[in-house]
Scaffold this motif. Structure first.
Motif, PDB file in Angstrom:
ATOM      1  N   VAL A 383     -19.681  -3.277   9.922  1.00 51.94           N
ATOM      2  CA  VAL A 383     -18.359  -3.838  10.263  1.00 51.94           C
ATOM      3  C   VAL A 383     -17.787  -4.651   9.093  1.00 51.94           C
ATOM      4  O   VAL A 383     -16.743  -5.293   9.255  1.00 51.94           O
ATOM      5  CB  VAL A 383     -18.421  -4.699  11.550  1.00 51.94           C
ATOM      6  N   ALA A 384     -18.446  -4.625   7.945  1.00 44.71           N
ATOM      7  CA  ALA A 384     -17.958  -5.401   6.792  1.00 44.71           C
ATOM      8  C   ALA A 384     -16.549  -4.975   6.391  1.00 44.71           C
ATOM      9  O   ALA A 384     -15.694  -5.821   6.092  1.00 44.71           O
ATOM     10  CB  ALA A 384     -18.916  -5.251   5.609  1.00 44.71           C
ATOM     11  N   ASP A 385     -16.292  -3.676   6.383  1.00 48.06           N
ATOM     12  CA  ASP A 385     -14.971  -3.173   5.992  1.00 48.06           C
ATOM     13  C   ASP A 385     -13.899  -3.627   6.982  1.00 48.06           C
ATOM     14  O   ASP A 385     -12.759  -3.887   6.594  1.00 48.06           O
ATOM     15  CB  ASP A 385     -14.998  -1.652   5.896  1.00 48.06           C
ATOM     16  N   TYR A 386     -14.253  -3.730   8.248  1.00 50.04           N
ATOM     17  CA  TYR A 386     -13.295  -4.182   9.259  1.00 50.04           C
ATOM     18  C   TYR A 386     -12.976  -5.672   9.091  1.00 50.04           C
ATOM     19  O   TYR A 386     -11.841  -6.100   9.335  1.00 50.04           O
ATOM     20  CB  TYR A 386     -13.834  -3.922  10.677  1.00 50.04           C
ATOM     21  N   ILE A 387     -13.986  -6.443   8.658  1.00 50.59           N
ATOM     22  CA  ILE A 387     -13.755  -7.862   8.371  1.00 50.59           C
ATOM     23  C   ILE A 387     -12.736  -8.003   7.243  1.00 50.59           C
ATOM     24  O   ILE A 387     -11.845  -8.843   7.290  1.00 50.59           O
ATOM     25  CB  ILE A 387     -15.073  -8.553   7.974  1.00 50.59           C
ATOM     26  N   LEU A 388     -12.854  -7.160   6.244  1.00 51.99           N
ATOM     27  CA  LEU A 388     -11.934  -7.199   5.104  1.00 51.99           C
ATOM     28  C   LEU A 388     -10.499  -6.915   5.546  1.00 51.99           C
ATOM     29  O   LEU A 388      -9.551  -7.513   5.022  1.00 51.99           O
ATOM     30  CB  LEU A 388     -12.369  -6.177   4.051  1.00 51.99           C
ATOM     31  N   LYS A 389     -10.312  -6.035   6.528  1.00 53.38           N
ATOM     32  CA  LYS A 389      -8.981  -5.503   6.856  1.00 53.38           C
ATOM     33  C   LYS A 389      -8.414  -5.964   8.195  1.00 53.38           C
ATOM     34  O   LYS A 389      -7.386  -5.454   8.629  1.00 53.38           O
ATOM     35  CB  LYS A 389      -9.043  -3.969   6.832  1.00 53.38           C
ATOM     36  N   HIS A 390      -9.038  -6.946   8.845  1.00 52.02           N
ATOM     37  CA  HIS A 390      -8.577  -7.290  10.195  1.00 52.02           C
ATOM     38  C   HIS A 390      -7.340  -8.184  10.207  1.00 52.02           C
ATOM     39  O   HIS A 390      -6.850  -8.542  11.288  1.00 52.02           O
ATOM     40  CB  HIS A 390      -9.713  -7.910  11.021  1.00 52.02           C
ATOM     41  N   HIS A 391      -6.798  -8.527   9.017  1.00 51.05           N
ATOM     42  CA  HIS A 391      -5.526  -9.258   8.954  1.00 51.05           C
ATOM     43  C   HIS A 391      -4.431  -8.432   8.261  1.00 51.05           C
ATOM     44  O   HIS A 391      -3.438  -8.997   7.793  1.00 51.05           O
ATOM     45  CB  HIS A 391      -5.706 -10.597   8.246  1.00 51.05           C
ATOM     46  N   GLU A 392      -4.604  -7.128   8.202  1.00 49.67           N
ATOM     47  CA  GLU A 392      -3.551  -6.258   7.675  1.00 49.67           C
ATOM     48  C   GLU A 392      -2.480  -6.048   8.755  1.00 49.67           C
ATOM     49  O   GLU A 392      -2.789  -6.027   9.951  1.00 49.67           O
ATOM     50  CB  GLU A 392      -4.146  -4.904   7.264  1.00 49.67           C
ATOM     51  N   ASN A 393      -1.206  -5.905   8.327  1.00 50.46           N
ATOM     52  CA  ASN A 393      -0.082  -5.721   9.252  1.00 50.46           C
ATOM     53  C   ASN A 393       0.418  -4.272   9.233  1.00 50.46           C
ATOM     54  O   ASN A 393       0.382  -3.603   8.191  1.00 50.46           O
ATOM     55  CB  ASN A 393       1.074  -6.658   8.893  1.00 50.46           C
ATOM     56  N   TRP A 394       0.920  -3.838  10.355  1.00 47.85           N
ATOM     57  CA  TRP A 394       1.396  -2.455  10.499  1.00 47.85           C
ATOM     58  C   TRP A 394       2.460  -2.110   9.458  1.00 47.85           C
ATOM     59  O   TRP A 394       2.519  -0.990   8.942  1.00 47.85           O
ATOM     60  CB  TRP A 394       1.947  -2.245  11.911  1.00 47.85           C
ATOM     61  N   ASP A 395       3.303  -3.100   9.090  1.00 48.36           N
ATOM     62  CA  ASP A 395       4.397  -2.834   8.153  1.00 48.36           C
ATOM     63  C   ASP A 395       3.989  -3.063   6.684  1.00 48.36           C
ATOM     64  O   ASP A 395       4.832  -3.035   5.782  1.00 48.36           O
ATOM     65  CB  ASP A 395       5.626  -3.686   8.487  1.00 48.36           C
ATOM     66  N   GLY A 396       2.722  -3.320   6.438  1.00 45.04           N
ATOM     67  CA  GLY A 396       2.244  -3.484   5.065  1.00 45.04           C
ATOM     68  C   GLY A 396       2.331  -4.893   4.526  1.00 45.04           C
ATOM     69  O   GLY A 396       2.038  -5.123   3.343  1.00 45.04           O
ATOM     70  N   SER A 397       2.720  -5.849   5.357  1.00 39.37           N
ATOM     71  CA  SER A 397       2.911  -7.228   4.885  1.00 39.37           C
ATOM     72  C   SER A 397       1.652  -8.097   5.028  1.00 39.37           C
ATOM     73  O   SER A 397       1.707  -9.285   4.753  1.00 39.37           O
ATOM     74  CB  SER A 397       4.059  -7.882   5.656  1.00 39.37           C
ATOM     75  N   GLY A 398       0.543  -7.493   5.452  1.00 38.87           N
ATOM     76  CA  GLY A 398      -0.670  -8.277   5.681  1.00 38.87           C
ATOM     77  C   GLY A 398      -1.493  -8.485   4.425  1.00 38.87           C
ATOM     78  O   GLY A 398      -1.044  -8.215   3.305  1.00 38.87           O
ATOM     79  N   TYR A 399      -2.698  -8.951   4.613  1.00 41.86           N
ATOM     80  CA  TYR A 399      -3.595  -9.247   3.492  1.00 41.86           C
ATOM     81  C   TYR A 399      -5.012  -8.827   3.846  1.00 41.86           C
ATOM     82  O   TYR A 399      -5.332  -8.640   5.022  1.00 41.86           O
ATOM     83  CB  TYR A 399      -3.524 -10.743   3.131  1.00 41.86           C
ATOM     84  N   PRO A 400      -5.879  -8.633   2.881  1.00 45.90           N
ATOM     85  CA  PRO A 400      -5.707  -8.866   1.428  1.00 45.90           C
ATOM     86  C   PRO A 400      -5.220  -7.639   0.660  1.00 45.90           C
ATOM     87  O   PRO A 400      -4.885  -7.744  -0.515  1.00 45.90           O
ATOM     88  CB  PRO A 400      -7.130  -9.237   0.985  1.00 45.90           C
ATOM     89  N   LEU A 401      -5.167  -6.463   1.306  1.00 46.29           N
ATOM     90  CA  LEU A 401      -4.879  -5.225   0.582  1.00 46.29           C
ATOM     91  C   LEU A 401      -3.459  -4.714   0.765  1.00 46.29           C
ATOM     92  O   LEU A 401      -3.030  -3.824   0.038  1.00 46.29           O
ATOM     93  CB  LEU A 401      -5.866  -4.126   1.012  1.00 46.29           C
ATOM     94  N   GLY A 402      -2.719  -5.263   1.720  1.00 46.83           N
ATOM     95  CA  GLY A 402      -1.358  -4.791   1.985  1.00 46.83           C
ATOM     96  C   GLY A 402      -1.330  -3.363   2.510  1.00 46.83           C
ATOM     97  O   GLY A 402      -0.420  -2.585   2.177  1.00 46.83           O
ATOM     98  N   LEU A 403      -2.287  -2.999   3.360  1.00 48.67           N
ATOM     99  CA  LEU A 403      -2.337  -1.644   3.921  1.00 48.67           C
ATOM    100  C   LEU A 403      -1.168  -1.441   4.880  1.00 48.67           C
ATOM    101  O   LEU A 403      -0.660  -2.373   5.501  1.00 48.67           O
ATOM    102  CB  LEU A 403      -3.659  -1.422   4.653  1.00 48.67           C
ATOM    103  N   PHE A 404      -0.791  -0.172   5.033  1.00 50.31           N
ATOM    104  CA  PHE A 404       0.390   0.166   5.837  1.00 50.31           C
ATOM    105  C   PHE A 404      -0.005   1.168   6.930  1.00 50.31           C
ATOM    106  O   PHE A 404      -0.716   2.151   6.672  1.00 50.31           O
ATOM    107  CB  PHE A 404       1.468   0.783   4.943  1.00 50.31           C
ATOM    108  N   GLY A 405       0.498   0.906   8.160  1.00 55.97           N
ATOM    109  CA  GLY A 405       0.354   1.878   9.247  1.00 55.97           C
ATOM    110  C   GLY A 405      -1.093   2.285   9.497  1.00 55.97           C
ATOM    111  O   GLY A 405      -1.992   1.445   9.618  1.00 55.97           O
ATOM    112  N   GLU A 406      -1.300   3.605   9.562  1.00 57.73           N
ATOM    113  CA  GLU A 406      -2.625   4.128   9.900  1.00 57.73           C
ATOM    114  C   GLU A 406      -3.619   4.051   8.742  1.00 57.73           C
ATOM    115  O   GLU A 406      -4.773   4.472   8.895  1.00 57.73           O
ATOM    116  CB  GLU A 406      -2.500   5.562  10.407  1.00 57.73           C
TER     117      GLU A 406
END
Length: 487
Positions: A383-406
């Motif tokens: 679940v380490a990868d999920y810890i890294l990405k659990h504050h990403e936002n659907w519109d790409g405005s989250g952190y730390p990677l700025g992931l978008f959508g799916e």
């Protein structure tokens, strides 16, 4: 010196020449037998004894045997060879060791002048520099350079006398540094060094040869007994400081004249690594469990309740008909999602109001810190990868990677909804008692920006259909929390 007189000149059979007035050092006039005949006291030096206690007295009656005997020898050699002689000594003045240099100069056939210079500051500075050149500043153990010098001398001497060499490596120090910071790692290193020092006997030497690695060279101890003593000391330490767990892998080898010094070191190193392979996974899980225990008791996590969060995820997972595999990973994620907060300063976490931009940047690091910690865990690495990405936002405005959508993993998108809503419930029940429906409206308003629209719609149905159950858990948990605080 104890006497506080102004600069004074007192000589027997001598003229008060100008040199006596301008020399910045203490001048003593002595005869061949060591009797003080006169003196000149500079302004910046106090006398060890008042003049009436040493003038016309023999040095043997006033100073230690070592100082007196050496001084008389220097006097006689000075008179005999007509050359300047030097003698360094120390005396205790007001409880402090003071160092002096005495220069003996022939005055006539039976008398000398002794020029006394206070070299305490110079000597102490030299000792400090000598210590720093050979010692590790953090632990006060000998450093790597000095260890290499000792090993080199062993080789040159073709050493035959027996000794044992033990390598001591702190387990999972990187995990401590990554999770709690290097200052905490330094504390653990100092604790390890203190324990190792306590297990040494006269003639043993301790070296710090790397960030987490020490070497003991012993010429007297039974190495198996030393190993047992160290492990018992570490066990006692861990009983006292359970939240700062220490584990040290040990490996040793006895000297034999059949093996080179390098082979002895390599053999001890191999023995240490065998123990380290066994220790490392166990130690990592202990440290991670300790971190979780620390966070569970932390005041700054008052808007976090594992029981409530797990309940929300349980009913939401049922609504989505999630597989047992995803449910298991969500359960793990719930347990460890805040683990990265251990690496954030307490001042930032304790902020009652909106943190500054600098503090927000620091706070967002908890995702990366948590990722690094859990990547070292056998139990939680999935679940380490999920810890890294659990504050990403659907519109790409989250952190730390700025992931978008799916691009954001499904588990993170599901967890984010439950986590945010559970925090809103706790915050509002503790702060203002805002209506349940208005919190649901916040989720709806953020659909398509913070949250996956499809998942948000299903989550809204879930919390509307299970309102009574959610509020019941919230009430029970609030009562439990209050009872814990009263205790």
């Amino acid at each position: 010196m104890k006497n506080h007189q102004q600069p004074t000149s007192h000589t027997a059979g001598m003229d008060n020449s100008t040199i006596w007035q301008i020399v910045p050092d203490l001048l003593l006039h002595m005869n061949a037998d060591g009797v003080f005949l006169g003196y000149n006291q500079p302004q910046n030096m106090k006398l060890y004894l008042p003049p009436d206690e040493f003038i016309n007295k023999n040095i043997k009656d006033l100073f230690s045997e070592y100082i007196a005997d050496n001084a008389i020898k220097k006097i006689k050699k000075t008179l005999y060879t007509d050359t300047i002689r030097y003698f360094h000594y120390h005396i205790i003045i007001d409880g402090r060791k003071e160092y002096f240099e005495a220069r003996f100069v022939k005055y006539n056939d039976n008398e000398v002048l002794v020029i006394i210079r206070d070299i305490t500051d110079i000597t102490n500075m030299k000792k400090k520099l000598d210590f720093l050149s050979n010692h590790d500043s953090l632990t006060k153990a000998f450093n790597r350079n000095y260890f290499d010098e000792v090993m080199s001398n062993f080789k040159k001497e073709n050493r035959k006398s027996p000794f044992g060499l033990m390598i001591c490596d702190i387990d999972s120090l990187k995990l401590i540094n990554d999770s709690m910071g290097h200052s905490m790692g330094d504390k653990l290193i100092k604790s390890a060094a203190k324990i190792l020092f306590s297990c040494l006997v006269e003639g043993d030497s301790l070296f710090r040869i790397g960030g987490d690695e020490f070497v003991i060279i012993s010429i007297k101890q039974d190495m198996s007994e030393l190993e047992k003593k160290i492990k018992q000391s570490i066990e006692s330490y861990n009983k006292l400081y359970s939240n700062m767990y220490l584990s040290v892998s040990l490996g040793w080898q006895l000297f034999t004249d059949k093996n080179s010094i390098q082979k002895i070191f390599d053999s001890a190193d191999n023995n240490m690594y065998k123990e380290k392979l066994y220790n490392t996974p166990i130690v990592r899980e202990i440290i991670i469990n300790n971190i979780l225990s620390i966070l569970e008791k932390a005041d700054f996590l008052k808007y976090d309740n594992i029981t409530l969060l797990k309940y929300l995820l349980k009913i939401y997972a049922s609504k989505l008909h999630l597989s047992s595999s995803i449910i298991g990973q969500l359960d793990k994620l719930t347990t460890v999602h805040n683990i990265g907060l251990i690496g954030i300063s307490k001042n930032t976490l304790a902020k009652k109001f909106l943190p500054s931009e600098k503090e927000q940047i620091e706070l967002r690091r908890h995702c990366e810190i948590g990722f690094r910690i859990l990547n070292m865990s056998t139990k939680y690495s999935d679940v380490a990868d999920y810890i890294l990405k659990h504050h990403e936002n659907w519109d790409g405005s989250g952190y730390p990677l700025g992931l978008f959508g799916e691009e954001i993993p499904l588990i993170c998108r599901i967890f984010r909804l439950a986590d945010d809503f559970h925090a809103m419930l706790l915050m509002e029940s503790l702060v203002s008692g805002q209506a349940y429906e208005s919190l649901a409206a916040k989720i709806e308003n953020a659909s398509g920006s913070l949250y996956d629209p499809y998942l948000a719609a299903n989550f809204l149905l879930t919390i509307k259909q299970n309102k009574d159950g959610i509020l019941s858990v919230l009430k029970t948990e609030t009562i439990n929390k209050s009872a814990e605080n009263d205790l």
